[in-house]
Design a protein around this motif. Sequence first.
Motif, PDB file in Angstrom:
ATOM      1  N   ILE A 283       1.147  -1.483   0.046  1.00  0.00           N
ATOM      2  CA  ILE A 283       0.269  -0.214  -0.087  1.00  0.00           C
ATOM      3  C   ILE A 283       0.456   1.570  -0.241  1.00  0.00           C
ATOM      4  CG2 ILE A 283      -1.655   1.177   1.440  1.00  0.00           C
ATOM      5  CD1 ILE A 283      -2.999  -1.268   1.877  1.00  0.00           C
ATOM      6  N   GLU A 284       2.296   1.404   0.492  1.00  0.00           N
ATOM      7  CA  GLU A 284       2.965   2.091   1.052  1.00  0.00           C
ATOM      8  C   GLU A 284       3.933   2.168  -0.497  1.00  0.00           C
ATOM      9  OE1 GLU A 284       5.628   2.288   4.262  1.00  0.00           O
ATOM     10  OE2 GLU A 284       3.830   1.902   5.539  1.00  0.00           O
ATOM     11  N   ALA A 285       3.896   1.378  -0.950  1.00  0.00           N
ATOM     12  CA  ALA A 285       4.576   2.040  -2.363  1.00  0.00           C
ATOM     13  C   ALA A 285       3.453   1.986  -3.414  1.00  0.00           C
ATOM     14  CB  ALA A 285       4.700   0.137  -3.179  1.00  0.00           C
ATOM     15  N   TYR A 286       2.600   1.847  -3.224  1.00  0.00           N
ATOM     16  CA  TYR A 286       1.481   2.376  -4.538  1.00  0.00           C
ATOM     17  C   TYR A 286       1.007   3.691  -4.166  1.00  0.00           C
ATOM     18  CZ  TYR A 286      -3.165   3.133  -5.916  1.00  0.00           C
ATOM     19  OH  TYR A 286      -4.687   3.812  -6.894  1.00  0.00           O
ATOM     20  N   ASP A 315      13.681  -5.784   7.449  1.00  0.00           N
ATOM     21  CA  ASP A 315      13.496  -3.948   7.410  1.00  0.00           C
ATOM     22  C   ASP A 315      13.112  -3.584   6.288  1.00  0.00           C
ATOM     23  OD1 ASP A 315      15.458  -1.657   8.397  1.00  0.00           O
ATOM     24  OD2 ASP A 315      15.403  -1.321   6.473  1.00  0.00           O
ATOM     25  N   PRO A 316      11.997  -2.406   7.095  1.00  0.00           N
ATOM     26  CA  PRO A 316      10.709  -1.962   6.357  1.00  0.00           C
ATOM     27  C   PRO A 316      11.539  -0.890   5.301  1.00  0.00           C
ATOM     28  CG  PRO A 316      10.131  -2.097   8.706  1.00  0.00           C
ATOM     29  CD  PRO A 316      11.835  -2.531   8.601  1.00  0.00           C
ATOM     30  N   GLU A 317      12.624  -0.182   5.731  1.00  0.00           N
ATOM     31  CA  GLU A 317      13.666   0.597   5.068  1.00  0.00           C
ATOM     32  C   GLU A 317      13.741   0.015   3.617  1.00  0.00           C
ATOM     33  OE1 GLU A 317      15.383   3.978   6.831  1.00  0.00           O
ATOM     34  OE2 GLU A 317      13.851   4.471   7.581  1.00  0.00           O
ATOM     35  N   LEU A 323      11.081  -2.124  -3.927  1.00  0.00           N
ATOM     36  CA  LEU A 323       9.380  -2.598  -4.257  1.00  0.00           C
ATOM     37  C   LEU A 323      10.042  -1.692  -5.070  1.00  0.00           C
ATOM     38  CD1 LEU A 323       7.010  -2.955  -1.672  1.00  0.00           C
ATOM     39  CD2 LEU A 323       7.957  -4.697  -3.559  1.00  0.00           C
ATOM     40  N   SER A 324      10.701  -0.138  -4.423  1.00  0.00           N
ATOM     41  CA  SER A 324      11.333   1.464  -5.529  1.00  0.00           C
ATOM     42  C   SER A 324      11.412   0.976  -6.674  1.00  0.00           C
ATOM     43  CB  SER A 324      11.464   2.309  -4.982  1.00  0.00           C
ATOM     44  OG  SER A 324      10.425   2.557  -3.234  1.00  0.00           O
ATOM     45  N   ALA A 325      12.271   0.376  -6.121  1.00  0.00           N
ATOM     46  CA  ALA A 325      13.638  -0.122  -7.459  1.00  0.00           C
ATOM     47  C   ALA A 325      13.047  -0.721  -9.108  1.00  0.00           C
ATOM     48  CB  ALA A 325      14.695  -1.172  -6.877  1.00  0.00           C
ATOM     49  N   GLN A 396      20.507  -8.029  -4.195  1.00  0.00           N
ATOM     50  CA  GLN A 396      21.445  -7.779  -2.894  1.00  0.00           C
ATOM     51  C   GLN A 396      20.809  -7.564  -1.476  1.00  0.00           C
ATOM     52  OE1 GLN A 396      24.445  -8.526  -2.952  1.00  0.00           O
ATOM     53  NE2 GLN A 396      25.899  -7.971  -4.654  1.00  0.00           N
ATOM     54  N   LEU A 397      20.290  -6.650  -1.878  1.00  0.00           N
ATOM     55  CA  LEU A 397      19.391  -6.052  -0.230  1.00  0.00           C
ATOM     56  C   LEU A 397      18.167  -7.232  -0.340  1.00  0.00           C
ATOM     57  CD1 LEU A 397      18.454  -2.494  -0.921  1.00  0.00           C
ATOM     58  CD2 LEU A 397      20.103  -3.396   0.934  1.00  0.00           C
ATOM     59  N   ALA A 398      17.224  -7.785  -1.077  1.00  0.00           N
ATOM     60  CA  ALA A 398      16.835  -9.052  -0.749  1.00  0.00           C
ATOM     61  C   ALA A 398      17.143 -10.359  -0.507  1.00  0.00           C
ATOM     62  CB  ALA A 398      15.959  -9.753  -2.190  1.00  0.00           C
ATOM     63  N   ALA A 399      18.168 -10.276  -0.776  1.00  0.00           N
ATOM     64  CA  ALA A 399      19.510 -11.761   0.065  1.00  0.00           C
ATOM     65  C   ALA A 399      19.714 -11.361   1.408  1.00  0.00           C
ATOM     66  CB  ALA A 399      20.799 -11.801  -1.018  1.00  0.00           C
ATOM     67  N   LEU A 400      20.030 -10.007   1.883  1.00  0.00           N
ATOM     68  CA  LEU A 400      20.140 -10.087   2.998  1.00  0.00           C
ATOM     69  C   LEU A 400      19.699 -10.366   4.015  1.00  0.00           C
ATOM     70  CD1 LEU A 400      20.957  -5.998   3.153  1.00  0.00           C
ATOM     71  CD2 LEU A 400      22.947  -7.967   3.124  1.00  0.00           C
ATOM     72  N   TYR A 401      17.978 -10.880   3.316  1.00  0.00           N
ATOM     73  CA  TYR A 401      16.671 -11.212   5.069  1.00  0.00           C
ATOM     74  C   TYR A 401      16.672 -12.331   4.050  1.00  0.00           C
ATOM     75  CZ  TYR A 401      17.147  -6.540   6.155  1.00  0.00           C
ATOM     76  OH  TYR A 401      18.290  -5.252   6.529  1.00  0.00           O
ATOM     77  N   GLY A 402      17.182 -13.759   3.567  1.00  0.00           N
ATOM     78  CA  GLY A 402      16.839 -14.828   2.896  1.00  0.00           C
ATOM     79  C   GLY A 402      16.544 -14.321   1.749  1.00  0.00           C
ATOM     80  N   GLY A 403      15.715 -13.652   1.310  1.00  0.00           N
ATOM     81  CA  GLY A 403      14.691 -13.389  -0.368  1.00  0.00           C
ATOM     82  C   GLY A 403      15.833 -13.414  -1.651  1.00  0.00           C
ATOM     83  N   ARG A 404      14.701 -14.175  -2.208  1.00  0.00           N
ATOM     84  CA  ARG A 404      15.362 -14.045  -3.419  1.00  0.00           C
ATOM     85  C   ARG A 404      14.894 -12.831  -5.128  1.00  0.00           C
ATOM     86  NH1 ARG A 404      14.587 -19.094  -2.188  1.00  0.00           N
ATOM     87  NH2 ARG A 404      12.975 -19.538  -3.824  1.00  0.00           N
TER      88      ARG A 404
END
Length: 452
Positions: A283-286, A315-317, A323-325, A396-404
Amino acid sequence: MIKKLRRRLTLHYAALSGLVLLATCVSGFLLSARQQRAADELLFQTHLSDLTGRLQFDRRISGDWLARFEAENRLAVFLWDAGQPMKFEGAAWLPTDRRGALARAARESAFAAGFRPEDRPLRYAAAPAALEEDDLRFRGVAAAFPLEDGGWLHLLLLRDLAPQRAALKMLALRWTALFFAAGAALTLAGRWLSGRAAAPVRDSLRRQAEFVAAASHELRGPLAVITSSADLMAEGMQGPYLANICGEARRMAGLVEDLLTLAGAEAAAAPPAVPVEPDTLLIEAYDRFAPVCAQRGLRLCAALPPSPLPPVAGDPERLMQILSALLSNACAYTPPGGTISLSGRVQRGRVLLQVADTGPGVPGALREKIFERFYRAEPSRTDKAHYGLGLPVARQLAALYGGRLTAGEAEDGGALFTLSLPVPTCRTAPRRDEKHRAAGPGPGSGQPRSAR
């Protein structure tokens, strides 16, 4: 540098494996030599038992049989009856002129070792372990046993050690050959393994060089504009040059910020993870990008599932930066009149946040290359605001929290980017009305929220 590293790794591997191989070969040789000596000794004892048994129970033994017995087994047989030597020329392998001296030396050695045939009816005493006669070496045993007429029969049985020494020499040669052959094979294997081990270092250095070159190229343009504009301003020609300096400075600030983000991500300098609600992120990204899309003539939609998405750890930021990228990339490549969609769902214990557009899409061969630094799917683009770091930073940021973060194809042929985040095992999903109470009105129960 890489060649030197590979050479040193190969030498270390060859040295360590060589030491282990040397210890193994030496241990193997000693064990094999011990087994060889034990087998020879057992065979010698068998020959002694056969000969003494035949002498005790068969007084008539032909010289031909004794000669064959000696020749087949490389033995020397000496007999004394009542202290007198029995006439026996022996086998041809031992010269006759040596037999007398060898017999005297063997008998003296046996008596010196404590052999006394009159002590008990049947007695064996080992002669010295090595009895030398010129270039021949023997291992001997003395025996004495009574005869039916009251006399004594003395026996000296000597075994030639030359076959045993030859067998041990051949055994040593085989183990030595095995050591060098295995050492060469291990050295080749070490060279191959060192090449495999040095490959990531080589690739890292190559990427570092490419990264520095690309970053220098990107920074050179803004610096040239700022320098030339500042020179003209110094000459009193301000005009639009102040705006150029401000714009290029902001672009350089964004580039440096992305570079610092990449460096922090590679160093695993991630902020501590906290529970983050994916619905709120969408919602915030929208809300952030709805005005941008409306200004460019694009339609932005946000669709959430009927039930709330489970919280994720992050981390929310940083997650909002991902999502902003993705949305910024979609705005850059979607033509006016197109649609950009935001959606979220749960699949196999992971939360999937997706951004789809109706642009030209990403070919399958380029879906991994677009995550490389300073890579643009369309090199001919002149948009200076996008310099090829948004997607690499996002991954790179996604990988910091175990994401893909992956790229695919949307249903209408455009690009589809999927951020997959793991769901913690222990969680309590809040109600949607409580979750979005502070964020303003939500998108509705499963209905897409669109830019107007």
